[in-house]
Design a protein around this motif. Structure first.
Motif, PDB file in Angstrom:
ATOM      1  N   ASP A  48      26.260 -10.653  23.854  1.00  0.00           N
ATOM      2  CA  ASP A  48      27.150 -10.816  24.732  1.00  0.00           C
ATOM      3  C   ASP A  48      26.697 -11.212  25.988  1.00  0.00           C
ATOM      4  OD1 ASP A  48      29.761 -10.678  26.219  1.00  0.00           O
ATOM      5  OD2 ASP A  48      29.445  -8.814  26.619  1.00  0.00           O
ATOM      6  N   HIS A  49      25.282 -10.715  26.439  1.00  0.00           N
ATOM      7  CA  HIS A  49      24.780 -11.154  27.585  1.00  0.00           C
ATOM      8  C   HIS A  49      24.271 -12.572  27.632  1.00  0.00           C
ATOM      9  CE1 HIS A  49      25.053  -7.442  29.918  1.00  0.00           C
ATOM     10  NE2 HIS A  49      24.625  -6.798  28.738  1.00  0.00           N
ATOM     11  N   LEU A  50      23.966 -13.035  26.443  1.00  0.00           N
ATOM     12  CA  LEU A  50      23.403 -14.406  26.549  1.00  0.00           C
ATOM     13  C   LEU A  50      24.669 -15.394  26.477  1.00  0.00           C
ATOM     14  CD1 LEU A  50      21.123 -14.127  23.081  1.00  0.00           C
ATOM     15  CD2 LEU A  50      20.409 -14.684  25.781  1.00  0.00           C
ATOM     16  N   ASN A  51      25.767 -15.220  25.907  1.00  0.00           N
ATOM     17  CA  ASN A  51      26.760 -16.144  25.783  1.00  0.00           C
ATOM     18  C   ASN A  51      28.077 -15.692  26.281  1.00  0.00           C
ATOM     19  OD1 ASN A  51      27.820 -18.616  24.539  1.00  0.00           O
ATOM     20  ND2 ASN A  51      28.752 -17.476  22.910  1.00  0.00           N
ATOM     21  N   HIS A  52      28.322 -14.636  26.890  1.00  0.00           N
ATOM     22  CA  HIS A  52      29.401 -14.059  27.488  1.00  0.00           C
ATOM     23  C   HIS A  52      30.443 -14.171  26.387  1.00  0.00           C
ATOM     24  CE1 HIS A  52      27.518 -14.471  31.386  1.00  0.00           C
ATOM     25  NE2 HIS A  52      27.328 -15.746  31.091  1.00  0.00           N
ATOM     26  N   ALA A  53      30.143 -13.340  25.189  1.00  0.00           N
ATOM     27  CA  ALA A  53      30.882 -13.319  24.191  1.00  0.00           C
ATOM     28  C   ALA A  53      30.312 -12.346  23.057  1.00  0.00           C
ATOM     29  CB  ALA A  53      31.412 -14.493  23.382  1.00  0.00           C
ATOM     30  N   ILE A  54      31.214 -11.370  22.738  1.00  0.00           N
ATOM     31  CA  ILE A  54      30.754 -10.591  21.436  1.00  0.00           C
ATOM     32  C   ILE A  54      31.162 -11.298  20.195  1.00  0.00           C
ATOM     33  CG2 ILE A  54      31.260  -8.379  20.382  1.00  0.00           C
ATOM     34  CD1 ILE A  54      32.172  -7.141  22.995  1.00  0.00           C
ATOM     35  N   PRO A  55      29.922 -11.437  19.314  1.00  0.00           N
ATOM     36  CA  PRO A  55      30.147 -12.116  17.917  1.00  0.00           C
ATOM     37  C   PRO A  55      31.138 -11.530  17.291  1.00  0.00           C
ATOM     38  CG  PRO A  55      27.854 -11.625  18.529  1.00  0.00           C
ATOM     39  CD  PRO A  55      28.620 -10.952  19.566  1.00  0.00           C
ATOM     40  N   GLN A  56      31.909 -12.319  16.473  1.00  0.00           N
ATOM     41  CA  GLN A  56      32.807 -11.660  15.554  1.00  0.00           C
ATOM     42  C   GLN A  56      32.254 -11.311  14.490  1.00  0.00           C
ATOM     43  OE1 GLN A  56      35.998 -14.102  14.731  1.00  0.00           O
ATOM     44  NE2 GLN A  56      36.293 -14.692  16.922  1.00  0.00           N
ATOM     45  N   ARG A  57      32.644 -10.321  13.499  1.00  0.00           N
ATOM     46  CA  ARG A  57      32.101  -9.701  12.366  1.00  0.00           C
ATOM     47  C   ARG A  57      31.542 -10.880  11.398  1.00  0.00           C
ATOM     48  NH1 ARG A  57      32.072  -9.218   7.450  1.00  0.00           N
ATOM     49  NH2 ARG A  57      34.125 -10.499   7.170  1.00  0.00           N
ATOM     50  N   HIS A  58      32.381 -11.724  11.235  1.00  0.00           N
ATOM     51  CA  HIS A  58      31.897 -12.855  10.068  1.00  0.00           C
ATOM     52  C   HIS A  58      30.878 -13.701  10.886  1.00  0.00           C
ATOM     53  CE1 HIS A  58      34.737 -15.344  12.891  1.00  0.00           C
ATOM     54  NE2 HIS A  58      34.157 -16.283  12.368  1.00  0.00           N
ATOM     55  N   GLU A  59      30.796 -13.997  12.025  1.00  0.00           N
ATOM     56  CA  GLU A  59      29.628 -14.604  12.793  1.00  0.00           C
ATOM     57  C   GLU A  59      28.368 -13.857  12.495  1.00  0.00           C
ATOM     58  OE1 GLU A  59      31.468 -16.934  16.374  1.00  0.00           O
ATOM     59  OE2 GLU A  59      31.149 -14.904  16.581  1.00  0.00           O
ATOM     60  N   VAL A  60      28.251 -12.571  12.781  1.00  0.00           N
ATOM     61  CA  VAL A  60      27.087 -11.642  12.633  1.00  0.00           C
ATOM     62  C   VAL A  60      26.825 -11.600  11.217  1.00  0.00           C
ATOM     63  CG1 VAL A  60      26.004  -9.492  12.714  1.00  0.00           C
ATOM     64  CG2 VAL A  60      27.734 -10.371  14.618  1.00  0.00           C
ATOM     65  N   GLU A  61      27.472 -11.354  10.141  1.00  0.00           N
ATOM     66  CA  GLU A  61      27.287 -11.470   8.780  1.00  0.00           C
ATOM     67  C   GLU A  61      26.715 -12.518   8.171  1.00  0.00           C
ATOM     68  OE1 GLU A  61      30.013  -9.448   5.780  1.00  0.00           O
ATOM     69  OE2 GLU A  61      30.630 -11.483   5.409  1.00  0.00           O
ATOM     70  N   ALA A  62      27.289 -13.929   8.634  1.00  0.00           N
ATOM     71  CA  ALA A  62      26.899 -15.109   8.066  1.00  0.00           C
ATOM     72  C   ALA A  62      25.519 -15.434   8.498  1.00  0.00           C
ATOM     73  CB  ALA A  62      27.820 -15.998   8.515  1.00  0.00           C
ATOM     74  N   ALA A  63      25.324 -15.296   9.850  1.00  0.00           N
ATOM     75  CA  ALA A  63      23.966 -15.522  10.585  1.00  0.00           C
ATOM     76  C   ALA A  63      23.079 -14.501   9.989  1.00  0.00           C
ATOM     77  CB  ALA A  63      23.950 -15.243  12.095  1.00  0.00           C
ATOM     78  N   VAL A  64      23.249 -13.324   9.765  1.00  0.00           N
ATOM     79  CA  VAL A  64      22.018 -12.458   9.159  1.00  0.00           C
ATOM     80  C   VAL A  64      21.968 -12.540   7.533  1.00  0.00           C
ATOM     81  CG1 VAL A  64      21.922  -9.726   8.748  1.00  0.00           C
ATOM     82  CG2 VAL A  64      22.862 -10.392  10.827  1.00  0.00           C
ATOM     83  N   GLN A  65      22.877 -12.833   7.005  1.00  0.00           N
ATOM     84  CA  GLN A  65      22.593 -13.251   5.654  1.00  0.00           C
ATOM     85  C   GLN A  65      21.645 -14.635   5.527  1.00  0.00           C
ATOM     86  OE1 GLN A  65      26.563 -14.199   4.328  1.00  0.00           O
ATOM     87  NE2 GLN A  65      26.696 -12.132   3.434  1.00  0.00           N
ATOM     88  N   ARG A  66      21.983 -15.501   6.468  1.00  0.00           N
ATOM     89  CA  ARG A  66      21.246 -16.618   6.471  1.00  0.00           C
ATOM     90  C   ARG A  66      19.549 -16.299   6.721  1.00  0.00           C
ATOM     91  NH1 ARG A  66      24.179 -21.239   6.223  1.00  0.00           N
ATOM     92  NH2 ARG A  66      23.246 -22.200   7.973  1.00  0.00           N
ATOM     93  N   LEU A  67      19.348 -15.672   7.993  1.00  0.00           N
ATOM     94  CA  LEU A  67      18.230 -15.026   8.500  1.00  0.00           C
ATOM     95  C   LEU A  67      17.357 -14.374   7.513  1.00  0.00           C
ATOM     96  CD1 LEU A  67      19.583 -14.669  12.144  1.00  0.00           C
ATOM     97  CD2 LEU A  67      18.137 -16.363  11.526  1.00  0.00           C
ATOM     98  N   VAL A  68      18.298 -13.378   7.026  1.00  0.00           N
ATOM     99  CA  VAL A  68      17.472 -12.431   5.859  1.00  0.00           C
ATOM    100  C   VAL A  68      17.015 -13.295   4.574  1.00  0.00           C
ATOM    101  CG1 VAL A  68      17.777 -10.725   4.310  1.00  0.00           C
ATOM    102  CG2 VAL A  68      18.459 -10.148   6.637  1.00  0.00           C
ATOM    103  N   GLY A  69      17.777 -14.282   4.335  1.00  0.00           N
ATOM    104  CA  GLY A  69      17.398 -15.054   3.126  1.00  0.00           C
ATOM    105  C   GLY A  69      16.331 -16.066   3.569  1.00  0.00           C
TER     106      GLY A  69
END
Length: 153
Positions: A48-69
């Motif tokens: 939120d501090h970086l982009n003035h928005a709280i990431p939605q659940r699907h945004e976090v889930e997709a990003a973490v899946q790709r970063l973990v992978g």
């Protein structure tokens, strides 16, 4: 960028994880049993501090899946951690230019790493609870007089 390439949200979440992880280190006692890493609320707060928005659940889930992978992040028992490879990416990223940190990291991801895929799922209730916790933390507390008086006469 194709469907399988890195997305801006991937870099946004990665940078948020890195910053949140570094920001909490000074609060951790050397003798603490608390695991290294950060909770989802800390990631959302930093995002939120970086982009003035709280990431939605699907945004976090997709990003973490790709970063973990891709081996850049790990998640266990609700704790998000930057892996050694993720730390290396962060330490060696370009620091010059007019691009934002997120844009710079997205460029590095695109040039150096292939996005992965992991079976990690972010439960809707966990995301909602983290958003709620962040919202409660964000409410300013009333200022008090140093003498303990409310200021009323």
């Amino acid at each position: 960028m194709g469907e399988n390439g890195w997305r801006w949200n991937d870099a946004w979440i990665f940078v948020s994880l890195v910053i949140a992880s570094g920001a909490g280190r000074h609060r951790r006692s050397a003798t603490s049993r608390r695991p290294e890493g950060v909770r989802l609320t800390d990631v959302l707060s930093t995002a939120d501090h970086l982009n003035h928005a709280i990431p939605q659940r699907h945004e976090v889930e997709a990003a973490v899946q790709r970063l973990v992978g891709a081996g850049l992040v790990s998640v266990a028992d609700g704790w998000f951690r930057i892996t050694a490879e993720g730390e290396q990416l962060w330490r060696t990223r370009p620091r010059a230019g007019v691009a934002t940190m997120v844009d710079t990291v997205q460029g590095v991801l695109t040039r150096r790493h292939a996005p992965g895929s992991a079976d990690w799922i972010l439960d809707e209730a966990d995301h909602a609870a983290a958003v709620q916790e962040y919202a409660v933390r964000s409410i300013p507390t009333p200022r008090r007089s140093p003498e303990g008086h409310s200021g009323e006469r």
